[in-house]
Design an enzyme around this catalytic site. Structure first.
Site, PDB file in Angstrom:
ATOM      1  N   HIS A  16     -31.470 -38.340  64.874  1.00  0.00           N
ATOM      2  CA  HIS A  16     -30.585 -37.186  64.950  1.00  0.00           C
ATOM      3  C   HIS A  16     -29.380 -37.434  64.056  1.00  0.00           C
ATOM      4  O   HIS A  16     -29.013 -38.583  63.787  1.00  0.00           O
ATOM      5  CB  HIS A  16     -30.099 -36.964  66.387  1.00  0.00           C
ATOM      6  CG  HIS A  16     -31.183 -36.961  67.410  1.00  0.00           C
ATOM      7  ND1 HIS A  16     -32.085 -35.925  67.535  1.00  0.00           N
ATOM      8  CD2 HIS A  16     -31.517 -37.870  68.368  1.00  0.00           C
ATOM      9  CE1 HIS A  16     -32.923 -36.191  68.523  1.00  0.00           C
ATOM     10  NE2 HIS A  16     -32.603 -37.364  69.042  1.00  0.00           N
ATOM     11  N   TYR A  27     -24.348 -32.494  77.109  1.00  0.00           N
ATOM     12  CA  TYR A  27     -23.493 -33.629  76.761  1.00  0.00           C
ATOM     13  C   TYR A  27     -22.869 -33.370  75.394  1.00  0.00           C
ATOM     14  O   TYR A  27     -23.336 -32.516  74.630  1.00  0.00           O
ATOM     15  CB  TYR A  27     -24.267 -34.948  76.762  1.00  0.00           C
ATOM     16  CG  TYR A  27     -25.243 -35.114  75.614  1.00  0.00           C
ATOM     17  CD1 TYR A  27     -24.880 -35.791  74.441  1.00  0.00           C
ATOM     18  CD2 TYR A  27     -26.533 -34.606  75.690  1.00  0.00           C
ATOM     19  CE1 TYR A  27     -25.775 -35.937  73.389  1.00  0.00           C
ATOM     20  CE2 TYR A  27     -27.438 -34.751  74.644  1.00  0.00           C
ATOM     21  CZ  TYR A  27     -27.055 -35.412  73.492  1.00  0.00           C
ATOM     22  OH  TYR A  27     -27.931 -35.553  72.452  1.00  0.00           O
ATOM     23  N   ASP A  57     -34.935 -43.177  67.494  1.00  0.00           N
ATOM     24  CA  ASP A  57     -34.033 -42.357  68.313  1.00  0.00           C
ATOM     25  C   ASP A  57     -32.563 -42.579  67.943  1.00  0.00           C
ATOM     26  O   ASP A  57     -31.662 -42.294  68.735  1.00  0.00           O
ATOM     27  CB  ASP A  57     -34.240 -42.601  69.812  1.00  0.00           C
ATOM     28  CG  ASP A  57     -33.656 -41.488  70.679  1.00  0.00           C
ATOM     29  OD1 ASP A  57     -33.679 -40.325  70.257  1.00  0.00           O
ATOM     30  OD2 ASP A  57     -33.163 -41.792  71.788  1.00  0.00           O
TER      31      ASP A  57
END
Length: 289
Positions: free
Chosen positions: A17, A33, A233
């Site tokens: 990301h 979040y 990730d």
């Protein structure tokens, strides 16, 4: 950090990301979040240090359906990046075509972060997304758990696209390979209708070094080494980073050793042929590199 084998040329990190700056890319009001900044420059530097040549940027939930941060990042990757976007009913066919030209090759349906585990709702959301993007040759990616995947498995042939499953399908590492629902995921994987990402083992394991995730990873690879992918990730956001915080407070990223994560995947693969499949061949096929 100990010296380790470098990945083969063309290796791809299939789940990362990019965030910020918030002044340019504001977050969705309905987010669960708030992340800090994680700029493309830092991602590129991390990949350079690992010997990773290609990357797949996945639209994170705090941006909702505003894919501008993702698309701007892809524009700076000189063809070595692909994207997985998030869309809704207001996303036009013209916008999808523009995203395709930018390098997007999939659309994400995040059921887990939204807390959506009703199989009927999940099936409807996946079908709706798949029908929108099938004409472009894209896939549908989902983040959900084994019980939901098990309930969806009998209807996978209805999907007009490939299904990509995030984060080991949320199998619980401590429960081993005999846990309920894993057999359905392994069967779908063996049948070739599903890809699974070996990404973010901290989302399924509480053990130091995630040693108990190894049997799950190896079972997935053994089921179909042509349908398994690796993802770091990075920058390790969201609930995996620790206790939930107020939505308007920054949730710090989880501290992870990305080199160790890559090394674990190569060890799970077991031999050079499978390493190449997981890191190079499978991503190239799925993401149209």
């Amino acid at each position: 950090m100990t010296t380790q084998a470098r990945p083969p040329a063309g290796a791809c990190d299939c789940h990362v990301h990019v965030f910020g700056p918030v002044s340019a890319y504001p977050f969705d009001a309905a987010r669960t979040y708030t992340p800090g900044d994680a700029p493309l420059e830092a991602l590129v530097a991390m990949h350079r240090s690992l010997g990773v040549d290609r990357t797949v940027i996945v639209q994170p939930s705090p941006y909702g359906t505003d894919n501008r941060c993702l698309l701007d990042a892809l524009a700076h990757l000189d063809g070595q990046g692909r994207g997985v976007a998030v869309i809704d009913d207001d996303t036009s066919d013209e916008a999808l075509a523009d995203m395709h030209r930018a390098g997007v090759r999939g659309v994400r349906v995040n059921l887990e972060t939204a807390g959506q585990h009703d199989p009927d709702v999940a099936r409807r959301k996946l079908l709706q997304a798949a029908r929108r993007v099938a004409p472009l040759g894209w896939h549908v990616q989902t983040y959900t758990n084994l019980p939901t995947l098990g309930a969806l498995a009998p209807g996978l042939d209805e999907l007009p696209t490939i299904l990509v499953v995030d984060h080991f399908g949320r199998a619980q590492a401590a429960e081993g390979v005999a846990q309920p629902g894993l057999d359905a995921l392994l069967s779908a994987l063996a049948g070739g209708r599903v890809y699974v990402k070996l990404s973010a083992p901290y989302r399924i394991s509480r053990m130091d070094g995630y040693a108990d995730a190894a049997p799950i990873a190896r079972a997935l690879i053994e089921a179909n080494p042509d349908r398994v992918l690796w993802g770091s990730d990075w920058p390790h956001p969201g609930s995996a980073a620790g206790a939930p915080r107020p939505v308007d407070a920054i949730t710090p990223f989880r501290a992870e050793d990305n080199a160790s994560a890559l090394a674990r995947c190569m060890q799970w693969a077991g031999n050079a042929e499978r390493v190449r499949k997981l890191l190079v061949d499978n991503p190239a096929r799925l993401y149209d590199f």
